[in-house]
Design an enzyme around this catalytic site. Structure first.
Site, short mmCIF file in Angstrom:
data_model
loop_
_atom_site.label_atom_id
_atom_site.label_comp_id
_atom_site.label_asym_id
_atom_site.label_seq_id
_atom_site.Cartn_x
_atom_site.Cartn_y
_atom_site.Cartn_z
N ASN A 111 44.12 49.77 32.87
CA ASN A 111 45.21 49.51 33.80
C ASN A 111 45.88 48.22 33.36
O ASN A 111 45.22 47.18 33.26
CB ASN A 111 44.68 49.37 35.23
CG ASN A 111 44.00 50.64 35.72
OD1 ASN A 111 44.40 51.75 35.36
ND2 ASN A 111 42.98 50.49 36.53
N HIS B 252 39.97 44.99 30.32
CA HIS B 252 38.81 45.87 30.50
C HIS B 252 39.24 47.32 30.45
O HIS B 252 40.38 47.65 30.80
CB HIS B 252 38.09 45.57 31.82
CG HIS B 252 38.97 45.69 33.04
ND1 HIS B 252 39.83 44.68 33.43
CD2 HIS B 252 39.14 46.69 33.93
CE1 HIS B 252 40.48 45.05 34.53
NE2 HIS B 252 40.08 46.28 34.85
N HIS C 14 37.99 51.17 31.79
CA HIS C 14 37.11 51.92 32.69
C HIS C 14 36.59 53.14 31.94
O HIS C 14 37.40 53.95 31.46
CB HIS C 14 37.88 52.41 33.92
CG HIS C 14 38.46 51.33 34.78
ND1 HIS C 14 37.95 50.99 36.02
CD2 HIS C 14 39.54 50.50 34.58
CE1 HIS C 14 38.68 50.01 36.55
NE2 HIS C 14 39.64 49.70 35.70
P1 5GP Z 1 41.44 47.03 37.56
O1 5GP Z 1 42.10 47.57 38.80
O2 5GP Z 1 41.73 45.57 37.32
O3 5GP Z 1 41.69 47.90 36.36
O4 5GP Z 1 39.88 47.21 37.81
C1 5GP Z 1 39.04 46.19 38.24
C2 5GP Z 1 37.71 46.82 38.54
O5 5GP Z 1 36.75 45.79 38.66
C3 5GP Z 1 37.66 47.61 39.85
O6 5GP Z 1 37.29 48.96 39.58
C4 5GP Z 1 36.63 46.87 40.69
O7 5GP Z 1 35.83 47.74 41.47
C5 5GP Z 1 35.83 46.13 39.65
N1 5GP Z 1 35.25 44.88 40.12
C6 5GP Z 1 35.89 43.90 40.81
N2 5GP Z 1 35.06 42.86 41.03
C7 5GP Z 1 33.87 43.19 40.46
C8 5GP Z 1 32.62 42.51 40.35
O8 5GP Z 1 32.43 41.38 40.83
N3 5GP Z 1 31.62 43.17 39.70
C9 5GP Z 1 31.79 44.41 39.16
N4 5GP Z 1 30.73 44.96 38.54
N5 5GP Z 1 32.97 45.08 39.23
C10 5GP Z 1 33.98 44.48 39.88
#
Ligand code: 5GP
Ligand code: ZN
Length: 113
Positions: free
Chosen positions: A87, A100, A102
Site C-alpha cells: 500500500n 512493507h 503484506h
Molecule cells: P498499511 O496500511 O500501512 O499497509 O499496513 C500497516 C499494517 O501494520 C496493518 O495491517 C496493521 O494491522 C499492522 N500493524 C500496525 N501496528 C502494528 C504493530 O504494532 N505490530 C504488528 N505486528 N502489526 C502492526
C-alpha cells in the site's frame, strides 16, 4: 528512525511474532490479520514508502521478494498461492510509513476493489 514502530520491531525494541529475519529483512505477523496467514515483510532499512526507493535499493527490493517467496513456502502457500501487496501513500491505504509488503494467504482472495 527512532519514532517508527516497524524500525522498533526490526530492532527487537517492540514485541512481535517474527517468522523470519536476517541482516536485511524481517517478516512478522500482522497484529490485525485479514487472512488466516497475514505476514508483514520489511527491509531493516527505514524507507518511508515505495516511491522513496532509489537505484541503490534495487537489490534490497529484489531480495525482499525472495524472502517473501521463502516465507510463503514455509507457510505452505507456495502451491496454493498467495497475495503480496504494497500500500503506497494515502490513497493506496498506507498507514505505517516504513516500507512493507503484506503476504496474505490461506483463503481465496477476491478481485481488488
Ligand atoms: P498499511 O496500511 O500501512 O499497509 O499496513 C500497516 C499494517 O501494520 C496493518 O495491517 C496493521 O494491522 C499492522 N500493524 C500496525 N501496528 C502494528 C504493530 O504494532 N505490530 C504488528 N505486528 N502489526 C502492526
Ligand atoms: Zn522505520
Amino acid at each position: 528512525m527512532s519514532d517508527c514502530i516497524f524500525c522498533k520491531i526490526a530492532a527487537g525494541d517492540l514485541p512481535s511474532e517474527i517468522v523470519y529475519q536476517d541482516d536485511r529483512v524481517v517478516a512478522f505477523k500482522d497484529i490485525r490479520p485479514v487472512a488466516p496467514i497475514h505476514i508483514l515483510i520489511i527491509p531493516r532499512k527505514h524507507i518511508p514508502d515505495l516511491t522513496a526507493i532509489t537505484e541503490e535499493d534495487a537489490e534490497l527490493i529484489g531480495y525482499l521478494h525472495l524472502v517473501a517467496v521463502k516465507v510463503a513456502q514455509e507457510q505452505g502457500l507456495a502451491d496454493r498461492g498467495f497475495r503480496l501487496v504494497n500500500n503506497c501513500k494515502q490513497e493506496g491505504g498506507q498507514v505505517i510509513y516504513h516500507l512493507h509488503y503484506h503476504l496474505l494467504g490461506g483463503r481465496q482472495m477476491r478481485n481488488l476493489c
